[in-house]
Scaffold this active site. Sequence first.
Site, PDB file in Angstrom:
ATOM      1  CD  GLU A  43      -3.036  -1.080   0.375  1.00 10.52           C
ATOM      2  OE1 GLU A  43      -3.361   0.054  -0.026  1.00 10.52           O
ATOM      3  OE2 GLU A  43      -3.641  -2.111   0.034  1.00 10.52           O
ATOM      4  CB  CYS A  49      -1.777   7.462   1.347  1.00 12.17           C
ATOM      5  SG  CYS A  49      -3.279   6.671   1.915  1.00 12.17           S
TER       6      CYS A  49
HETATM    7  P1  NAD Z   1       8.094   4.795   5.218  1.00  8.45           P
HETATM    8  O1  NAD Z   1       8.201   4.031   3.960  1.00  8.45           O
HETATM    9  O2  NAD Z   1       9.171   5.712   5.597  1.00  8.45           O
HETATM   10  O3  NAD Z   1       7.896   3.829   6.475  1.00  8.45           O
HETATM   11  C1  NAD Z   1       6.918   2.833   6.516  1.00  8.45           C
HETATM   12  C2  NAD Z   1       7.440   1.692   7.349  1.00  8.45           C
HETATM   13  O4  NAD Z   1       8.598   1.165   6.741  1.00  8.45           O
HETATM   14  C3  NAD Z   1       7.803   2.082   8.777  1.00  8.45           C
HETATM   15  O5  NAD Z   1       7.295   1.126   9.675  1.00  8.45           O
HETATM   16  C4  NAD Z   1       9.316   2.068   8.762  1.00  8.45           C
HETATM   17  O6  NAD Z   1       9.852   1.671   9.999  1.00  8.45           O
HETATM   18  C5  NAD Z   1       9.629   1.030   7.704  1.00  8.45           C
HETATM   19  N1  NAD Z   1      10.929   1.270   7.060  1.00  8.45           N
HETATM   20  C6  NAD Z   1      11.538   2.451   6.860  1.00  8.45           C
HETATM   21  N2  NAD Z   1      12.712   2.274   6.227  1.00  8.45           N
HETATM   22  C7  NAD Z   1      12.854   0.950   6.010  1.00  8.45           C
HETATM   23  C8  NAD Z   1      13.849   0.141   5.385  1.00  8.45           C
HETATM   24  N3  NAD Z   1      14.949   0.660   4.860  1.00  8.45           N
HETATM   25  N4  NAD Z   1      13.647  -1.177   5.352  1.00  8.45           N
HETATM   26  C9  NAD Z   1      12.534  -1.727   5.852  1.00  8.45           C
HETATM   27  N5  NAD Z   1      11.559  -1.009   6.451  1.00  8.45           N
HETATM   28  C10 NAD Z   1      11.704   0.309   6.536  1.00  8.45           C
HETATM   29  O7  NAD Z   1       6.681   5.523   5.045  1.00  8.45           O
HETATM   30  P2  NAD Z   1       6.102   6.643   5.967  1.00  8.45           P
HETATM   31  O8  NAD Z   1       6.938   7.860   5.773  1.00  8.45           O
HETATM   32  O9  NAD Z   1       5.879   6.100   7.329  1.00  8.45           O
HETATM   33  O10 NAD Z   1       4.668   6.871   5.309  1.00  8.45           O
HETATM   34  C11 NAD Z   1       4.434   7.817   4.313  1.00  8.45           C
HETATM   35  C12 NAD Z   1       4.226   7.157   2.973  1.00  8.45           C
HETATM   36  O11 NAD Z   1       3.310   6.109   3.082  1.00  8.45           O
HETATM   37  C13 NAD Z   1       3.643   8.092   1.945  1.00  8.45           C
HETATM   38  O12 NAD Z   1       4.264   7.875   0.717  1.00  8.45           O
HETATM   39  C14 NAD Z   1       2.206   7.692   1.876  1.00  8.45           C
HETATM   40  O13 NAD Z   1       1.554   7.995   0.669  1.00  8.45           O
HETATM   41  C15 NAD Z   1       2.296   6.233   2.105  1.00  8.45           C
HETATM   42  N6  NAD Z   1       1.048   5.733   2.629  1.00  8.45           N
HETATM   43  C16 NAD Z   1       0.322   4.903   1.868  1.00  8.45           C
HETATM   44  C17 NAD Z   1      -0.903   4.451   2.323  1.00  8.45           C
HETATM   45  C18 NAD Z   1      -1.753   3.542   1.515  1.00  8.45           C
HETATM   46  O14 NAD Z   1      -2.725   3.024   2.083  1.00  8.45           O
HETATM   47  N7  NAD Z   1      -1.472   3.289   0.272  1.00  8.45           N
HETATM   48  C19 NAD Z   1      -1.340   4.869   3.578  1.00  8.45           C
HETATM   49  C20 NAD Z   1      -0.563   5.710   4.326  1.00  8.45           C
HETATM   50  C21 NAD Z   1       0.647   6.128   3.852  1.00  8.45           C
END
Ligand code: NAD
Length: 459
Positions: free
Chosen positions: A213, A247
């Site tokens: 997602e 998002c």
């Molecule tokens: P992110 O990708 O930074 O983090 C998401 C998760 O990934 C966190 O739990 C984090 O700990 C983990 N993570 C971070 N770096 C990692 C790595 N190198 N390896 C493995 N895991 C890692 O995202 P965010 O900043 O928390 O969220 C914002 C983004 O999420 C935006 O792009 C938004 O559009 C998207 N989003 C999508 C939805 C959807 O339903 N499609 C919903 C909410 C947010």
Amino acid sequence: MSEEILPQLTAMRRYFESGVTKPYAFRKQQLLVLKKAVIAHESEIYEALYTDLKKSKEECWVTENGFFLAELNDTISHLREWMEPESVSTNLLNLPSGSRVLREPLGVVLAIGPWNYPLQLLFTPLLGAIAAGNCVVLKPSEFAPATAAVMQKIIEASFTNDYILFVPGDGATVIPNMMNHFTFDHVFYTGSTVVGRIIYKMAAEKLVPVTLELGGKSPCVVESDANINIAAKRIAMTKFSNAGQMCVAPDYVLVHASQKEALVAALKNRIVQFFGDKPEENENYGKLINEKQFDRVVKYLSQGNLIHGGRYNKETLFIEPSLLDGVSTESAIMKDEIFGPVLPILSFNTTEEALAIIAKNPNPLAFYIFTSNTMKEKLWLDAVPSGGACVNNTSWHLTNPNLPFGGRGFSGLGAYHGRYSFETFSHKKAVMKTPTWFDPAMKYPPLKGKLGIFKWIIR
Ligand code: NAD
């Protein structure tokens, strides 16, 4: 770390293999336990979400705990029906066999959450995974620590850690450690496209299925025949909710040139009506999650002509709801997902012109079209491939559990909500049962001379 977590994950595998999570009664009971715990921690949830994101209780109810509880109630009321074997018809070749599809739990699954709706986006996949009979590892975002702490408390008070395991910490360390040392049966990830790609690669190494997602740069088109007053209200409401950190927020507006002036005026009015002259002091207006996000979003304010807003305060992580025009499609604000309270307004004269701008960021998570003409509605929906869409609305499609929620291309892979969550966390097992009283020799070797009959049956 890997040495510490591996025995726990192995214990989860054993717990799953014991079969205890499979019966309907167990699944329903766990959903009720989760429901009770979330309700019991209501005030702590509000406090935590206020600390992390300055969300009001009302906003929390609609987008976090209330949203989650509505999904949970819907799941509880349909679970028995979803678990029923699905009878399907059998083709002539296989008659008089009978065919059915069984939904089997996947096993031990990993759900990874982001920080913007930290409770809803971790607990909604959780409830789908529980409903489907799995054991679940939950990894919250480290950037919403207050909410992560309440969720941890809820999980650890409600479930044993061989059934539901809560693993907080730095994602870049914790997640590879788990995924590289243990083979999950599914990974459900919500977050940025950049990290989504990392998760997908790790999963691919072990052929682990994923749901991704991801982020979105969701366009919002306002046609010449749109109800401008309604469009402004619905765009402003979604775009500036959670200070734009959503998002499916309308990322930018494409308005027909004939309506631009009217739309801008209506948007300005709505922003003031919703958040007052001083949004920084308004209890119903959120803040950016942290300095990194604040610095990123503030930069966008100078990438066009500011036509509303523009004030900010790094100390309180406040950025005012802001409108820009005169934005170049080559600027960063039109390439990145904005994920903050800054809304570029571009105008178009022809559909082709607008479609060319949208095509620069294909397959958005959502697409919004405001029009009063059903022909135009169809034209736009056909012309813009997207994860989901709303006509004369923004973002509310995700609150209907009867609609699948998910992206396509860079905005994601797979979908969930309601029955779709149950399906995501279930394997569809095809079963054929063949009676023994009918066993025509025609099916068995020697096959010589049977081509004619085969051609008649298999056609
Ligand atoms: P992110 O990708 O930074 O983090 C998401 C998760 O990934 C966190 O739990 C984090 O700990 C983990 N993570 C971070 N770096 C990692 C790595 N190198 N390896 C493995 N895991 C890692 O995202 P965010 O900043 O928390 O969220 C914002 C983004 O999420 C935006 O792009 C938004 O559009 C998207 N989003 C999508 C939805 C959807 O339903 N499609 C919903 C909410 C947010």
